[in-house]
Design an enzyme around this catalytic site. Structure first.
Site, PDB file in Angstrom:
ATOM      1  NE  ARG A   2     -30.893 -38.406   8.155  1.00 48.33           N
ATOM      2  CZ  ARG A   2     -29.641 -38.609   8.531  1.00 48.33           C
ATOM      3  NH1 ARG A   2     -29.250 -38.255   9.727  1.00 48.33           N
ATOM      4  NH2 ARG A   2     -28.806 -39.172   7.702  1.00 48.33           N
ATOM      5  NE  ARG A   6     -27.636 -38.897  15.762  1.00 44.93           N
ATOM      6  CZ  ARG A   6     -26.520 -39.027  15.060  1.00 44.93           C
ATOM      7  NH1 ARG A   6     -25.498 -39.654  15.561  1.00 44.93           N
ATOM      8  NH2 ARG A   6     -26.421 -38.507  13.858  1.00 44.93           N
ATOM      9  NE  ARG A  15     -29.714 -44.788  17.433  1.00 46.27           N
ATOM     10  CZ  ARG A  15     -28.640 -45.312  17.987  1.00 46.27           C
ATOM     11  NH1 ARG A  15     -28.754 -46.042  19.077  1.00 46.27           N
ATOM     12  NH2 ARG A  15     -27.460 -45.140  17.446  1.00 46.27           N
ATOM     13  CG  ASP A  51     -30.238 -44.938   6.561  1.00 49.49           C
ATOM     14  OD1 ASP A  51     -30.286 -43.761   6.930  1.00 49.49           O
ATOM     15  OD2 ASP A  51     -29.252 -45.404   5.950  1.00 49.49           O
ATOM     16  CE1 TYR A 128     -22.747 -43.694   3.185  1.00 49.52           C
ATOM     17  CE2 TYR A 128     -24.348 -43.106   1.513  1.00 49.52           C
ATOM     18  CZ  TYR A 128     -23.671 -42.803   2.673  1.00 49.52           C
ATOM     19  OH  TYR A 128     -23.901 -41.622   3.319  1.00 49.52           O
TER      20      TYR A 128
END
Ligand code: CP3
Length: 320
Positions: A2, A6, A15, A51, A128
């Site tokens: 990434r 954040r 965001r 994502d 997932y």
């Protein structure tokens, strides 16, 4: 790994005005976040802001990213009989927003900085889908795999067909390499990997647009590296649990390697970061085909100035 996230104030500002999923679906904002992160860090390649799970939505899966909890799937495939519920992705146009973000990014990113497209690999996506979110032991995933191999392979094939279309559409839009994130495949035994995952991953990789490099990444894959090599990819990603020199030796120097600094090293002093970085570079021995990277995603509390310092160190040490 990434780049935006954040840990970066520029990202937090964007965001604050929108949800994560809305951000992914706003090509202008996604492109802005991608370019800002690459410029702020000074990296040699950019990864598109998106994502790994987005491809699940056109399959009929309801996806949400909840604060603190991470991805949540509201209608998971709990048992084999529910696999039929997954929709074939005939038209990857449902993810037009990703392709548009790639086009916009390519327009404003410095020309000599390549842009990487990506998705989750079939096993990680299946985990997932079945668990309904992140998991510790992958009990439902492995149970379905072992108890109904027919349903398992049907699901993995459906996911794989979707991924080939999705990744090739990212390439058509301007992605110059694509990465398959099999982040959680390290939970499998080598025998299970070989039987239940390898043929699917191999199928995807062999159907990616010719001439475009594929990065095949996983974590906790110390016992799977040779099999992952067999599945394919021009570059294999390593996490920090394997010495880079050993991992590369095992898969062969005729494949490129990416890695493998522990992301937690970024919480230490610059001296410690330098020590660990030079150890990795020494193990790569200046062979062609080493892409320096973290061994896994950057953590939200990481001091951004340490990431900038790391990029400078790597560039300086590899130029010298
Ligand atoms: O630099 C970039 O722009 C990278 C874009 C990117 C994201 N996720 C954005 C993101 C990439 C390459 C990913 C990959 C990803 N996503 C992986 C594979 C890498 C890995 O860590 O193994 C996985 C497993 C996911 C699934 C996922 N998405 C999780 C587990 C989470 C929650 C964890 C977290 O950090 O919050 C996400 C959310 C996510 N994806 C965020 C970002 C920036 C944080 C969302 C927010 O802003 O709140």
């Amino acid at each position: 790994m990434r780049q935006a996230g954040r840990y970066m104030s520029e990202y937090r500002e964007v965001r604050a005005r929108t949800t994560f999923l809305e951000l992914c679906k706003s090509p202008e904002l996604a492109a802005e976040v991608t370019v800002t992160a690459a410029e702020r860090l000074g990296v040699d390649a950019a990864i598109i802001f998106a994502d790994i799970l987005l491809i699940l939505e056109p399959m009929g899966i309801e996806l949400e990213y909840s604060e603190g909890e991470g991805p949540v799937i509201h209608n998971p495939i709990c048992v084999a009989s529910e696999v039929d519920r997954l929709r074939e992705v005939e038209d990857p146009g449902a993810l037009n927003y990703v392709y548009e973000a790639i086009r916009l990014t390519r327009r404003s990113l410095r020309e000599d900085i390549p842009l990487i497209g990506f998705s989750g690999a079939p096993f990680t996506l299946a985990s997932y889908l079945i668990e309904g979110g992140g998991s510790k032991n992958y009990v439902h995933t492995k149970k379905l795999m072992h108890d109904d191999s027919g349903a398992w392979h049907a699901m993995m094939s459906l996911i794989s067909r979707a991924l080939v279309k999705y990744l090739n559409a990212q390439i058509e839009a301007g992605a110059q390499a694509v990465q398959l994130f099999d982040s959680w495949v390290g939970c499998l035994s080598p025998d299970d990997y070989q039987e239940f995952v390898l043929p699917h991953t191999r199928n995807i990789i062999s159907n990616i647009t010719a001439g475009v490099p594929v990065i095949h990444f996983g974590t906790g894959t110390g016992s799977l590296l040779e099999l992952m090599r067999e599945a394919g990819g021009d570059v294999l990603g390593l996490d920090w649990r394997v010495r880079l020199a050993d991992g590369w030796q095992r898969v062969g120097h005729d494949v490129a390697i990416m890695g493998n600094l522990d992301p937690v090293a970024l919480f230490s002093s610059n001296d410690e970061i330098r020590t660990q970085t030079s150890r990795i570079l020494a193990q790569a021995q200046r062979r062609p085909g080493h892409i320096f990277n973290l061994g896994h995603g950057i953590l939200p509390e990481t001091p951004v100035e340490n990431v900038v310092a790391l990029v400078e160190m790597v560039q300086e040490m590899s130029a010298a």
